[in-house]
Design a protein around this motif. Structure first.
Motif, mmCIF file in Angstrom:
data_model
loop_
_atom_site.group_PDB
_atom_site.id
_atom_site.type_symbol
_atom_site.label_atom_id
_atom_site.label_comp_id
_atom_site.label_asym_id
_atom_site.label_seq_id
_atom_site.Cartn_x
_atom_site.Cartn_y
_atom_site.Cartn_z
ATOM 1 N N ARG A 268 1.896 7.540 -13.191
ATOM 2 C CA ARG A 268 2.916 6.757 -13.890
ATOM 3 C C ARG A 268 3.736 7.663 -14.798
ATOM 4 N NH1 ARG A 268 -0.034 2.495 -16.139
ATOM 5 N NH2 ARG A 268 0.133 1.457 -14.140
ATOM 6 N N GLU A 269 3.041 8.570 -15.461
ATOM 7 C CA GLU A 269 3.745 9.506 -16.347
ATOM 8 C C GLU A 269 4.732 10.348 -15.568
ATOM 9 O OE1 GLU A 269 0.902 11.911 -18.522
ATOM 10 O OE2 GLU A 269 2.261 13.600 -18.161
ATOM 11 N N TYR A 270 4.306 10.829 -14.403
ATOM 12 C CA TYR A 270 5.185 11.654 -13.604
ATOM 13 C C TYR A 270 6.433 10.905 -13.175
ATOM 14 C CZ TYR A 270 3.751 16.330 -12.681
ATOM 15 O OH TYR A 270 3.547 17.666 -12.796
ATOM 16 N N ILE A 271 6.217 9.635 -12.801
ATOM 17 C CA ILE A 271 7.362 8.893 -12.263
ATOM 18 C C ILE A 271 8.273 8.451 -13.396
ATOM 19 C CG2 ILE A 271 7.996 6.784 -11.070
ATOM 20 C CD1 ILE A 271 5.514 7.127 -9.387
ATOM 21 N N ASN A 272 7.679 7.942 -14.452
ATOM 22 C CA ASN A 272 8.516 7.387 -15.510
ATOM 23 C C ASN A 272 9.258 8.475 -16.259
ATOM 24 O OD1 ASN A 272 7.740 4.846 -14.856
ATOM 25 N ND2 ASN A 272 6.132 4.711 -16.391
ATOM 26 N N ASP B 45 16.616 -0.795 -1.090
ATOM 27 C CA ASP B 45 17.508 -1.097 -2.213
ATOM 28 C C ASP B 45 17.412 -2.571 -2.479
ATOM 29 O OD1 ASP B 45 20.121 1.041 -0.877
ATOM 30 O OD2 ASP B 45 18.340 1.499 -2.067
ATOM 31 N N MET B 46 17.314 -2.939 -3.736
ATOM 32 C CA MET B 46 17.303 -4.349 -4.095
ATOM 33 C C MET B 46 18.460 -4.592 -5.036
ATOM 34 S SD MET B 46 14.138 -6.681 -5.279
ATOM 35 C CE MET B 46 13.950 -6.153 -6.957
ATOM 36 N N SER B 47 19.422 -5.389 -4.593
ATOM 37 C CA SER B 47 20.650 -5.644 -5.357
ATOM 38 C C SER B 47 21.326 -4.330 -5.731
ATOM 39 C CB SER B 47 20.341 -6.429 -6.645
ATOM 40 O OG SER B 47 19.499 -7.485 -6.399
ATOM 41 N N GLY B 48 21.321 -3.382 -4.807
ATOM 42 C CA GLY B 48 21.997 -2.123 -5.053
ATOM 43 C C GLY B 48 21.156 -1.078 -5.739
ATOM 44 N N SER B 49 20.085 -1.466 -6.438
ATOM 45 C CA SER B 49 19.269 -0.448 -7.119
ATOM 46 C C SER B 49 18.300 0.160 -6.120
ATOM 47 C CB SER B 49 18.465 -1.067 -8.255
ATOM 48 O OG SER B 49 19.256 -1.931 -8.988
ATOM 49 N N PRO B 50 18.197 1.485 -6.112
ATOM 50 C CA PRO B 50 17.292 2.125 -5.153
ATOM 51 C C PRO B 50 15.844 2.083 -5.637
ATOM 52 C CG PRO B 50 18.460 3.784 -6.402
ATOM 53 C CD PRO B 50 18.955 2.465 -6.904
ATOM 54 N N PHE B 51 14.941 1.858 -4.697
ATOM 55 C CA PHE B 51 13.518 1.871 -5.010
ATOM 56 C C PHE B 51 12.777 2.644 -3.932
ATOM 57 C CE2 PHE B 51 13.227 -0.888 -8.579
ATOM 58 C CZ PHE B 51 14.273 -1.782 -8.468
ATOM 59 N N GLY B 52 11.579 3.043 -4.273
ATOM 60 C CA GLY B 52 10.749 3.716 -3.285
ATOM 61 C C GLY B 52 11.086 5.190 -3.176
ATOM 62 N N SER B 53 10.543 5.826 -2.167
ATOM 63 C CA SER B 53 10.727 7.252 -1.975
ATOM 64 C C SER B 53 12.013 7.511 -1.220
ATOM 65 C CB SER B 53 9.540 7.792 -1.176
ATOM 66 O OG SER B 53 9.914 8.932 -0.493
ATOM 67 N N LEU C 211 3.021 0.215 -8.712
ATOM 68 C CA LEU C 211 3.801 1.249 -9.381
ATOM 69 C C LEU C 211 4.797 1.894 -8.432
ATOM 70 C CD1 LEU C 211 4.274 3.266 -11.708
ATOM 71 C CD2 LEU C 211 2.423 4.618 -10.776
ATOM 72 N N LEU C 212 4.326 2.231 -7.221
ATOM 73 C CA LEU C 212 5.195 2.985 -6.315
ATOM 74 C C LEU C 212 6.315 2.116 -5.758
ATOM 75 C CD1 LEU C 212 2.591 5.079 -4.342
ATOM 76 C CD2 LEU C 212 4.180 5.886 -6.052
#
Lengths: 273, 562
Positions: B95-99, B49-57, B141-142
């Motif tokens: 990228r399409e799948y994630i976005n 989490d960066m500044s509360g926003s979740p990232f990654g898997s 991207l990930l």
């Protein structure tokens, strides 16, 4: 769905025994006790074989085919034959016909063999997620083993229980009995020495079991004492019918078991022979 | 036959029977034994989490059927794992799948064996540039996306290649992953990932005292040489960072060794103290360096003449860059730059100067020297990178493995820094004297560099997953202690805007499963087989009439007593 697969393989492995018992006249003559006694004899024989194998056999590092070891295993396999002899001759059976005796003994023998050799791998392996054909092949092998056991019991009863056999058939009987008795060694040679795949080995076992069953059936019929319902009836039968209606004489012959306190009709031939 | 057994043998048999029964009970109790078709080591994408926003898997456990990229179009993939080898990866597809937040059960990316630091180190690679760019893009991207399903990396080997070929074959035939043969199920039985409670950063500093004559009342001036040793990448269990910043650490250790040789003899001890710093928290805006500097005594900080930070000096050909934050007209910067370029000329390589102003209000710290500059200490970073890296970039990603680092480049870099330092310390600026000449006892030791580089290339060093007494950190400390007078270790908590989650590697079990329809079919076949067997036996032993009578009415037996 893996319990499902376990259930499927279990009914393939143990179903035919139950079906055999209920379909043939064995169930009517209440031969369950004989089968159970035969199963216990098999258990004892297996333990004796285990002890002998542990004492005499050396554990080899590789999975190859060592002729000396296999010969030893074959010799120890004849303890099986001894056990079968014990089950056929020494156990006191109620008066059931020889025909049914060997079937009951063979059935009990094969059932004990399946339970001892196949139940544990089935329980442990067939319930996992991974699917292999092994357990279905093992079930087919159990079927072949059932047929082989009954054939061996038939030949055994011919050898030890039937007193007067046609002279020409005796060597054939002994030869067939020898082949059936050494089937385990033959299959292990095929698997280890020639490196056959398990499915091929099972196919071979099924084929030979059917062939041997057919041969032993012919031999058994050839050694059967013929029975007539009446001294003058031309109809000859090799079975011991229950409630048989003689087609020619139109008389009804009834067999009554000694165990139920009734006696045989006086003009009937000796059944036990 | 059975009566010839001795009673002792009988007891033995009973005992063996008991053990057999006991074994049987144990077997019955074992509900599930692992009998997978294949088991592979897999490494999870980072979750933070960066500044509360979740990232990654955001998930770790996996229990789905597998499909390859040739899946029939329009099929629902929300309960399927996509297995994609890197050479077939299309970045726009991912990228399409994630976005577009398309639902997916999981993603498994197969990396080429050559990147495996455990085994594939010696294989040749012919498509280096393409793979490097693709990996860099994929990582970028990930790492910066929010992915609500597990993403894992694995290395190609024979087992998984056969599985993948099988899956592709079935997908091309249009069979979904639930067919009788070739249906594969991927199972990773791990728990939910938990937050790393108190991630620690460990800074190691080594102090080499200069020669203090009786006349010196004040403290000797100090020169600092700093390198950050931790990494960050898409797969934290694979982030070995051979170049970023393994090369910097190795160079720092070699410089420490050379100067410890010089300083061991009081006749050759310089009039400068040397401060070596192995800092942590590099990818996170050099948080560790900041805390380390803040812990300094004011006097010590003021006594630092200048600091040289080493960052990625392992794969350059002919040009190195010096990044500064003070304007190049500054006298100190000029002095440093001239010193380095003089030595560079002799070594037949180029150094360029890059100036990047610091924005105090921006919390982003792109280079390590900026932390020094914010505290009014002159500093510069020596690096092969000419462009300023973005946040969480060039910090030891999937591509940064041993075979792409050139030890000769590190040797030249060490020579450059050591010579210029020595000339400054001993006052030989401008003179053409080679202190660390080859073939001398003070020559740069390529074997030392090589062996440390090998060790670093097999140790993933993501800071939140390094405990306080991690053996690698202790090894670094011990090594530095062998060269300097005094070593201090400082533990800090990695607080601030980053939060990390554990579960970085796992074991993937691949099962070949059969579908429910197969089981039902088998049941049908077996049922009919048993019925046929039953009928056959009844007909042959009792006659056809009996079989028919079974179905008509209960058989009535007419008893006729004789």
């Amino acid at each position: 769905m893996t319990m499902f697969h376990f259930f499927n393989c279990a009914i393939l492995t143990f179903g035919p025994h139950a079906v055999y018992y209920s379909a043939t006249p064995l169930s009517e003559y209440d031969t369950l006790g004989t089968s159970v006694k035969a199963a216990l004899v098999y258990l004892g024989t297996a333990l004796v074989k285990l002890v002998c194998l542990a004492t005499f056999l050396q554990v080899s590092e590789n999975d190859g085919f060592d002729p000396y070891q296999e010969l030893l295993k074959a010799l120890i396999g004849f303890i099986d034959v001894a056990g079968l002899y014990f089950a056929l001759t020494q156990l006191t059976h109620r008066n059931i016909s020889q025909n049914h005796k060997f079937q009951a003994v063979g059935l009990g023998w094969a059932f004990a063999d399946s339970v001892l050799h196949r139940l544990a791998p089935l329980w442990v392996g067939a319930r996992g997620l991974e699917f292999t054909w092994d357990y279905i092949l093992q079930g087919l092998e159990a079927n072949a083993n059932l047929v082989l056991s009954i054939s061996l019991a038939a030949l055994g009863s011919l050898i030890w229980l039937r007193k007067n056999k046609p002279k020409t058939l005796i060597p054939i009987i002994y030869a067939c009995a020898g082949i059936v008795a050494t089937m385990p060694s033959i299959t292990s040679y095929l698997r280890r020495g020639l490196g056959w795949h398990f499915s091929k080995v099972v196919g071979f076992e099924l084929f030979t079991s059917l062939v041997m069953a057919f041969i032993s059936w012919q031999l058994f019929s050839a050694c059967q004492r013929p029975y007539r319902c009446d001294a003058h009836c031309p109809v000859v039968s090799y079975e011991i019918p229950f409630g048989h209606r003689c087609k020619l004489q139109k008389t009804q012959i009834v067999y009554i078991y000694r165990s139920r306190g009734m006696t045989l009709a006086p003009r009937l031939v000796d059944l036990i022979g | 036959m059975a009566n010839s057994k001795k009673p002792g043998g009988l007891r033995e048999m009973l005992e063996s029977m008991y053990s057999v029964i006991a074994l049987l009970f144990i077997l019955v109790a074992c509900v599930e034994l692992c009998d997978a078709a294949a088991a592979v080591d897999v490494y999870r994408l980072i979750q933070y989490d960066m500044s509360g926003s979740p990232f990654g898997s955001r998930f770790a456990a996996l229990n789905h059927h597998a499909a390859s990229l040739h899946f029939p179009p329009g099929v629902d993939l929300s309960r399927t794992v996509l297995i994609i080898p890197l050479r077939e990866l299309n970045i726009t597809f991912v990228r399409e799948y994630i976005n577009q937040k398309k639902p997916l059960g999981g993603l498994l990316v197969l990396l080429p064996e050559v990147l495996n630091f455990k085994t594939g180190g010696n294989k040749q690679d012919h498509e280096k540039e393409k793979m490097k760019n693709l990996l860099a893009e994929l990582e970028r991207l990930l790492v910066h996306s929010y992915i609500p399903y597990p993403v894992y990396f694995a290395f190609e080997n024979d087992e998984i290649d056969t599985v993948l070929a099988d899956i592709k074959k079935n997908d091309l035939m249009g069979q979904p992953a639930t067919a009788t043969t070739g249906g594969y199920k991927f199972v990773i039985p791990t728990a939910e990932p938990k937050k790393v409670a108190t991630p620690t950063m460990t800074n190691i500093q080594g102090w080499l005292s200069g020669l203090k004559t009786d006349g010196d009342a004040n403290q000797l001036p100090t020169i600092a040489i700093v390198a950050s040793y931790d990494t960050f990448g898409a797969a934290p269990a694979l982030s070995v960072g051979s170049d970023s910043n393994g090369s910097g650490i190795v160079a720092l250790l070699e410089i420490a060794r050379l100067f410890s040789l010089l300083y061991s003899n009081p006749k050759t001890r310089g009039r400068y103290n040397l401060l070596f710093g192995l800092t942590s928290g590099g990818p996170y805006n050099y948080n560790g360096t900041q805390k380390w500097l803040r812990s300094f005594d004011q006097r010590l900080r003021e006594s630092i003449d200048y600091a040289i930070c080493l960052n990625s000096i392992g794969s350059w050909d002919n040009e190195l860059w010096i990044h500064v934050s003070k304007p190049p007209e500054n006298a100190y910067i000029k002095q440093i730059f001239e010193g380095l370029s003089n030595v560079a000329e002799e070594l037949d390589l180029k150094v360029g100067l890059k100036h990047k102003k610091i924005n105090i209000s921006n919390p982003r710290v792109a280079w390590e020297h900026e932390q020094f500059s914010r505290l009014r200490v002159t500093a510069a970073t020596l690096s092969e990178l000419s462009v300023t890296p973005e946040l969480l970039e060039s910090t030891g990603g999937l591509f940064d493995t041993r075979q792409y680092v050139n030890e000769t480049a590190i040797v030249r870099g060490v020579k450059l820094v050591a010579e210029s330092l020595a000339r400054h310390i001993y006052g030989h600026q401008g003179k053409n004297i080679q202190i660390f000449a080859d073939e001398s006892s003070l020559a740069v030791n390529p074997a030392y560099i090589r062996s440390w580089l090998d060790v670093l290339s097999q140790t993933p060093r993501v800071a939140p997953f390094l405990s306080k007494d991690d053996p690698f950190v202790m090894a670094l400390k011990k090594e530095l202690a062998g060269h300097v007078d005094e070593v201090n270790v400082q533990h800090e908590t990695l607080e601030g805007i980053f939060t990390f989650y554990d579960s970085t590697s796992a074991r993937l079990n691949i099962y070949q499963v059969a579908s429910v329809t197969f089981d039902l079919l088998l049941l049908l076949v077996l049922g009919s087989y048993l019925i046929v067997l039953f009928s056959f036996l009844v007909i042959t032993t009792r006659g056809l009439d009996d079989l028919i009578s079974l179905f008509r009415r209960p058989p009535s037996r007419k008893l006729k007593t004789a």
